[in-house]
Scaffold this active site. Structure first.
Site: not given
Ligand SMILES: Nc1nc(=O)c2c([nH]1)NC[C@@H]1CN(c3ccc(C(=O)N[C@@H](CCC(=O)O)C(=O)O)cc3)C=[N+]21
Ligand SMILES: [Mg+2]
Length: 299
Positions: A54, A98, A121
């Site tokens: 991020k 987060q 968010d």
């Molecule tokens: N207040 C809050 N807001 C959030 O938006 C929030 C949070 N807490 N806590 C955790 C989760 C998780 N999350 C992700 C965002 C992007 C990928 C992402 O880009 N994933 C990649 C792969 C990443 C990898 O290889 O591990 C994909 O899907 O292609 C994953 C997970 C946002 N979160």
């Protein structure tokens, strides 16, 4: 395999590009640089990976990134004091705390302490209520990203049967609200839903957000349906010290044989979530300054 693969990674890059162009214009014409503060409490390694990507993408899009890493035993009073400071800081246009937070911290209390105008968010009760009543809200990033992919693929969603699997405040419920606003007929299915396979088989659009690896299989999918897979589950590693494979809530191989279109994991919804976080930060900045909002980057 017959399904079109919906390339979330590529579309997210395009969204980030549009955010970046708008940010450059804000700087040039208005002397404003949007700022996003991310607060991470404790040391969950997966969370640190997200926070890092991020932060990197925030800077790449021309915005300022402020990271606040607090120890796992941070008191609620200290966390609330930080949020107060960020609320009052004019350089901070967006605040993300987060989740999940360590167990001794009350998540509802903390989230509702964020200035709703900076709640990128979209989790604050004011934004939840604004979305549910069709007013101008900050919209949660993951559902917003799913909606953008669906609009991109379908154009109009009007009249389509949408089944959202999962009823979380973070994805399922706001996703249902957004689909309803785009005139889908919306069903929210969950762990207690009877004959869930049959319910899902009626859907033109399936959004899977349950957090159970590969729960939805091809025989649940209506031929030609669009499948949006929100799940990010790491399977147990095959070998000692290895990293398990990332899979969604949908069994990709079998679903792709039936669906008309499907998002992969990784490379589907995940990158869109971060792109929408940047879009929301830009939107919050424009609203804070009474400037025109970016087009195509809001719900
Ligand atoms: N207040 C809050 N807001 C959030 O938006 C929030 C949070 N807490 N806590 C955790 C989760 C998780 N999350 C992700 C965002 C992007 C990928 C992402 O880009 N994933 C990649 C792969 C990443 C990898 O290889 O591990 C994909 O899907 O292609 C994953 C997970 C946002 N979160
Ligand atoms: Mg559930």
């Amino acid at each position: 395999m017959t399904a079109t693969i919906i390339d979330g990674k590529a579309f997210a890059a395009e969204v980030r590009g549009r955010v970046g162009e708008h940010v450059a214009r804000l700087k040039e014409e208005n002397g404003i640089t949007p700022g996003l503060a991310v607060v991470l409490v404790g040391e969950d390694p997966a969370s640190e990976v997200y926070v890092r990507s991020k932060g990197r993408q925030t800077i790449e899009s021309g915005m300022n990134s402020y990271e606040h890493k607090l120890p796992a035993d941070t008191s609620e009073a200290d966390l609330l004091a930080l949020i107060d400071r960020l609320n009052a800081d004019p350089a901070v246009n967006g605040i993300l705390v987060q989740l999940p937070l360590p167990g001794h911290l009350n998540e509802d209390l903390v989230i509702n302490a964020i200035d709703p105008a900076k709640d990128v968010d979209g989790f604050h009760i004011s934004n939840v209520g604004l979305l549910a009543t069709g007013q101008k809200a900050m919209v949660p990033c993951t559902p917003l990203g799913c909606l953008m992919l669906l609009r991109e693929h379908h154009g109009s969603l009007s009249g389509l049967n949408a089944v959202v699997i999962g009823r979380s405040n973070i994805v399922g419920k706001p996703m249902a609200q957004l689909l309803l606003r785009d005139s889908c007929t919306v069903t929210v299915a969950h762990s207690r839903t009877r004959d869930i396979e049959a319910v899902v088989r009626g859907a033109d659009i399936v959004v899977a957000a349950v957090g159970r690896a590969e729960m939805v299989t091809g025989d649940w999918i209506k031929p030609g349906a669009t499948v949006i897979d929100v799940g990010i589950n790491r399977l147990p590693p095959a070998e000692e010290g290895g990293k398990g494979r990332l899979v969604g809530d949908v069994e990709f191989e079998s679903a792709a044989e039936v669906a008309g279109a499907i998002t992969p994991v990784p490379g589907g919804v995940g990158p869109m979530t971060i792109a929408c976080l940047l879009a929301n930060t830009l939107t919050a900045t424009c609203r804070a300054h009474g400037l025109a909002e970016p087009e195509g980057l809001t719900a």
